[in-house]
Design an enzyme around this catalytic site. Structure first.
Site, PDB file in Angstrom:
ATOM      1  N   ASP A  89     -33.803   3.449  11.007  1.00  0.00           N
ATOM      2  CA  ASP A  89     -34.293   3.273   9.636  1.00  0.00           C
ATOM      3  C   ASP A  89     -33.125   2.771   8.779  1.00  0.00           C
ATOM      4  O   ASP A  89     -32.258   3.547   8.382  1.00  0.00           O
ATOM      5  CB  ASP A  89     -34.833   4.588   9.080  1.00  0.00           C
ATOM      6  CG  ASP A  89     -36.148   5.010   9.719  1.00  0.00           C
ATOM      7  OD1 ASP A  89     -36.476   4.475  10.799  1.00  0.00           O
ATOM      8  OD2 ASP A  89     -36.829   5.888   9.155  1.00  0.00           O
ATOM      9  N   LYS A 153     -40.391   0.532   5.167  1.00  0.00           N
ATOM     10  CA  LYS A 153     -40.391   1.939   4.748  1.00  0.00           C
ATOM     11  C   LYS A 153     -40.112   2.011   3.250  1.00  0.00           C
ATOM     12  O   LYS A 153     -39.335   1.215   2.716  1.00  0.00           O
ATOM     13  CB  LYS A 153     -39.331   2.697   5.541  1.00  0.00           C
ATOM     14  CG  LYS A 153     -39.173   4.167   5.179  1.00  0.00           C
ATOM     15  CD  LYS A 153     -38.110   4.816   6.068  1.00  0.00           C
ATOM     16  CE  LYS A 153     -37.752   6.220   5.613  1.00  0.00           C
ATOM     17  NZ  LYS A 153     -36.695   6.828   6.459  1.00  0.00           N
ATOM     18  N   LYS A 182     -44.081   2.770   6.747  1.00  0.00           N
ATOM     19  CA  LYS A 182     -43.699   4.176   6.755  1.00  0.00           C
ATOM     20  C   LYS A 182     -43.541   4.643   5.313  1.00  0.00           C
ATOM     21  O   LYS A 182     -42.782   4.066   4.542  1.00  0.00           O
ATOM     22  CB  LYS A 182     -42.391   4.391   7.520  1.00  0.00           C
ATOM     23  CG  LYS A 182     -41.903   5.848   7.496  1.00  0.00           C
ATOM     24  CD  LYS A 182     -40.665   6.047   8.366  1.00  0.00           C
ATOM     25  CE  LYS A 182     -40.095   7.453   8.233  1.00  0.00           C
ATOM     26  NZ  LYS A 182     -38.921   7.672   9.103  1.00  0.00           N
TER      27      LYS A 182
END
EC number: 4.1.2.4
Length: 217
Positions: A89, A153, A182
């Site tokens: 991430d 995300k 996400k």
């Protein structure tokens, strides 16, 4: 719906200890969460604990501010993959993005996406939506698509605000079916998690995973 399969069970607190990470892994194994998301220095530790289980290890790159150089992010990613991370991430370089250095930002995402995917891992790009308006979110998503990221995300959880339903809907509308969303930051209840999934999120990043799934019982 198996809500647990959407959850990245997370502990990225600066005070997280080995005991905390061990507990996180135990909870993830017990509840069959999708991943544990841990600080980079705990990737090997978590990978060893979860070896042979269906739970995989996620970590963060350039966290939480994103303005590390590409060289640093590449090195950090290589080490994380070597230690057993299967998902990265990465925080987008907001300082470059806000400077409209879009080619530089796209190159960074593309480089890390290629690195992760070459090792069978996924790259999620954290936009930190609290600092972006809708037009900037559109531009950032375009860059992520062009750079072949796997996920977009919303948040690190360290900004003034986390995931917002309307922003998740917008992001989902801007991405091809091959890319996922996400939602993370401030998601603490079953109702919130379900709302974000209905808005288009394929993954929920939260430190409240156990409480969330227990609310479904």
């Amino acid at each position: 719906m198996k809500l647990e399969t959407y959850i990245d069970h997370t502990n990225l607190k600066p005070t997280a200890t080995e005991t905390d990470i061990r507990q996180l892994c135990a909870e993830a194994y017990q509840h069959r969460f999708r991943t544990v998301c841990v600080p980079p220095s705990y990737v090997l530790y978590a990978s060893d604990i979860l070896a042979g289980s269906p739970v995989t290890v996620c970590t963060v790159i350039g966290f939480p501010l994103g303005y590390n150089s590409l060289t640093v992010k590449v090195t950090e990613s290589e080490k994380a993959l070597e230690d057993g991370a299967t998902e990265l991430d990465m925080v987008i370089n907001l300082t470059r993005f806000k400077s409209m250095a879009y080619l530089s930002v796209r190159e960074e995402i593309s480089t890390l996406a290629g690195l992760a995917q070459s090792q069978g891992a996924l790259l999620k790009v954290i936009l930190e939506t609290a600092y972006l308006d809708d037009n900037e979110i559109r531009i950032a998503c375009e860059l992520c698509v062009e750079a072949n990221a796997d996920f977009v995300k919303t948040s690190t959880g360290f900004a003034p605000a986390g995931a917002e339903i309307e922003q998740v809907k917008l992001i989902r509308s801007l991405l091809p079916d091959t890319m996922q969303v996400k939602a993370s930051g401030g998601i603490k209840t079953y109702e919130q998690a379900l709302a974000f999934i209905e808005a288009g999120a394929a993954r929920i990043g939260t430190s409240s995973g156990v409480a969330i799934v227990q609310q479904t019982v």
